[in-house]
Design a protein around this motif. Structure first.
Motif, mmCIF file in Angstrom:
data_model
loop_
_atom_site.group_PDB
_atom_site.id
_atom_site.type_symbol
_atom_site.label_atom_id
_atom_site.label_comp_id
_atom_site.label_asym_id
_atom_site.label_seq_id
_atom_site.Cartn_x
_atom_site.Cartn_y
_atom_site.Cartn_z
ATOM 1 N N PHE A 131 -62.482 18.090 -60.175
ATOM 2 C CA PHE A 131 -63.216 16.856 -59.898
ATOM 3 C C PHE A 131 -63.823 16.293 -61.187
ATOM 4 O O PHE A 131 -63.725 15.094 -61.468
ATOM 5 N N ALA A 132 -64.422 17.164 -61.977
ATOM 6 C CA ALA A 132 -65.039 16.705 -63.236
ATOM 7 C C ALA A 132 -63.985 16.074 -64.141
ATOM 8 O O ALA A 132 -64.182 14.973 -64.677
ATOM 9 N N ALA A 133 -62.836 16.749 -64.280
ATOM 10 C CA ALA A 133 -61.799 16.226 -65.167
ATOM 11 C C ALA A 133 -61.211 14.923 -64.636
ATOM 12 O O ALA A 133 -60.785 14.051 -65.414
ATOM 13 N N SER A 134 -61.187 14.779 -63.309
ATOM 14 C CA SER A 134 -60.505 13.621 -62.705
ATOM 15 C C SER A 134 -61.160 12.288 -63.083
ATOM 16 O O SER A 134 -60.554 11.227 -62.915
ATOM 17 N N GLN A 135 -62.376 12.356 -63.582
ATOM 18 C CA GLN A 135 -63.036 11.128 -64.031
ATOM 19 C C GLN A 135 -62.224 10.461 -65.148
ATOM 20 O O GLN A 135 -62.339 9.258 -65.379
ATOM 21 N N GLY A 136 -61.416 11.267 -65.837
ATOM 22 C CA GLY A 136 -60.623 10.718 -66.945
ATOM 23 C C GLY A 136 -59.225 10.282 -66.551
ATOM 24 O O GLY A 136 -58.427 9.866 -67.398
ATOM 25 N N CYS A 137 -58.869 10.382 -65.255
ATOM 26 C CA CYS A 137 -57.516 9.990 -64.846
ATOM 27 C C CYS A 137 -57.363 8.473 -64.917
ATOM 28 O O CYS A 137 -58.302 7.725 -64.679
ATOM 29 N N ARG A 138 -56.151 8.046 -65.213
ATOM 30 C CA ARG A 138 -55.873 6.619 -65.340
ATOM 31 C C ARG A 138 -56.081 5.880 -64.012
ATOM 32 O O ARG A 138 -56.640 4.810 -63.959
ATOM 33 N N PHE A 139 -55.591 6.506 -62.908
ATOM 34 C CA PHE A 139 -55.622 5.811 -61.620
ATOM 35 C C PHE A 139 -56.723 6.326 -60.711
ATOM 36 O O PHE A 139 -56.925 7.535 -60.592
ATOM 37 N N ASN A 140 -57.379 5.387 -60.083
ATOM 38 C CA ASN A 140 -58.302 5.732 -59.010
ATOM 39 C C ASN A 140 -57.493 6.353 -57.895
ATOM 40 O O ASN A 140 -56.420 5.871 -57.577
ATOM 41 N N GLY A 141 -57.970 7.406 -57.281
ATOM 42 C CA GLY A 141 -57.187 8.020 -56.205
ATOM 43 C C GLY A 141 -56.010 8.821 -56.707
ATOM 44 O O GLY A 141 -55.077 9.098 -55.966
ATOM 45 N N CYS A 142 -56.044 9.173 -57.989
ATOM 46 C CA CYS A 142 -54.995 10.034 -58.548
ATOM 47 C C CYS A 142 -55.001 11.353 -57.776
ATOM 48 O O CYS A 142 -56.064 11.923 -57.511
#
Ligand SMILES: Nc1nc2c(ncn2[C@@H]2O[C@H](COP(=O)(O)OP(=O)(O)OP(=O)(O)O)[C@@H](O)[C@H]2O)c(=O)[nH]1
Ligand SMILES: [Mg+2]
Ligand SMILES: [Zn+2]
Length: 309
Positions: free
Chosen positions: A259-270
């Motif tokens: 979850f913490a890392a997902s803040q850096g994903c390009r797409f919302n809802g990745c």
């Protein structure tokens, strides 16, 4: 006639519940009357240790109502099973007792337990027990395990029931809390609780030499007072841990580091499965997220999606 009282379920053995009266502290063996109004989850056990209930004392005491739960740990017995089981309710924290051998605890099992606890924000500590038994390979596994879960943001303890300091450390973490002890059969839940307070004298069982597994010695859940204000819930060992009520879109929220890392994903809802510029997959690649944890995440997505309600 109003003899409606409030009590705490301190023992759950089949359809018989021991309820401790909130005011007097006295315990009553109760059954459930009629249909309790429950949340819409279909469960094998309508009530669990830690539940707060209305009950009526008398010749045959009955529980008449379940009061709202602050949290609970719930699992499916097996992934295919439709029915869920509530392990305990209204706990302050959980100790997931694991062993790398005698018996070995499966990593995906750990991750399923953690995700389920995370959904209710129940803090979990991972207690790696039987440290006195491991050889060099075992100790290496312990190190890997401790590293993985510390990196994911969990308190990780290494314990042996034979080491006084370990027991004192556990005791220091229980102060003024209700702590759930959970894990596979044979990992030493009851033994640890006995070590915390030998007067409790809980039944413990051998590990089957042939199967290298526990023998399901504890058969009911029970809340015990280790010291004044320190309560623990001993539970029967569990084998599988199927998720209940976790939406696949939200699963990644229950893996702290993902979850913490997902803040850096390009797409919302990745979903962190196939999308380009996924910060989670990047972290798995560079080793800052454990590959085992990520594998558990993927497995839980595939398996539980099919059987979710
Ligand atoms: N050497 C060693 N043995 C341990 C330790 N902790 C527990 N054991 C042994 O492991 C066996 C199983 O312990 P239990 O306490 O019954 O395990 P449990 O987790 O309560 O198991 P269930 O009630 O079946 O779920 C017993 O023979 C214990 O003596 C430990 O730290 N070191
Ligand atoms: Mg036990
Ligand atoms: Zn992603």
């Amino acid at each position: 006639m109003d003899n409606k009282k409030i009590g705490l379920v301190i023992k759950a053995a089949g359809s018989l519940y021991t309820v401790r009266d909130k005011a007097s502290g006295e315990a009553y063996e109760c059954r459930i009357r009629g249909k309790l109004r429950l949340n819409d989850v279909r469960t094998t056990n309508p009530l669990a240790v830690g539940d707060v209930v209305h009950y009526e004392a008398g010749a045959a005491p009955v529980i008449t109502e379940l009061l709202p739960r602050r949290n609970y740990i719930i699992r499916r017995a097996a992934n295919l099973s439709k029915e869920a089981h509530i392990v305990a309710a209204n706990v302050d924290q959980a100790f997931l007792v694991v062993t790398v051998d005698f018996p070995p605890t499966n990593l995906e099992f750990i991750d399923r337990f953690l995700a389920s606890a995370e959904a209710y924000k129940i803090p979990v500590s991972i207690v790696i027990n039987k440290m006195d038994l491991y050889n060099e390979n075992g100790l290496q596994e312990v190190e890997n395990l401790a590293k993985t879960y510390s990196a994911a943001g969990y308190q990780t303890l290494k314990t042996s029931i034979k080491v006084k300091d370990d027991i004192n450390l556990i005791k220091s973490l229980l102060t003024n809390k209700i702590t759930l002890f959970s894990g596979n059969s044979g990992v030493g839940k009851s033994s640890l609780i006995n070590a915390l307070n030998p007067q409790l004298n809980l039944r413990v069982g051998e590990i089957s030499e042939y199967h290298n597994r526990g023998k399901h010695t504890t058969t009911f859940s029970e809340m015990l007072e280790v010291e004044k204000g320190c309560y623990v819930v001993d539970t029967p060992g569990i084998k599988g841990f199927g998720l209940v009520d976790i939406n696949p879109n939200e699963l990644s929220h229950y893996f702290r580091e993902i979850f913490a890392a997902s803040q850096g994903c390009r797409f919302n809802g990745c979903t962190h499965v196939h999308e380009p510029e996924c910060a989670v997959r990047k972290s798995v690649k560079d080793g800052s997220i454990s590959a085992n944890r990520y594998t558990s995440y993927l497995k839980m997505l595939e398996v539980d999606e099919k059987y979710r309600r």
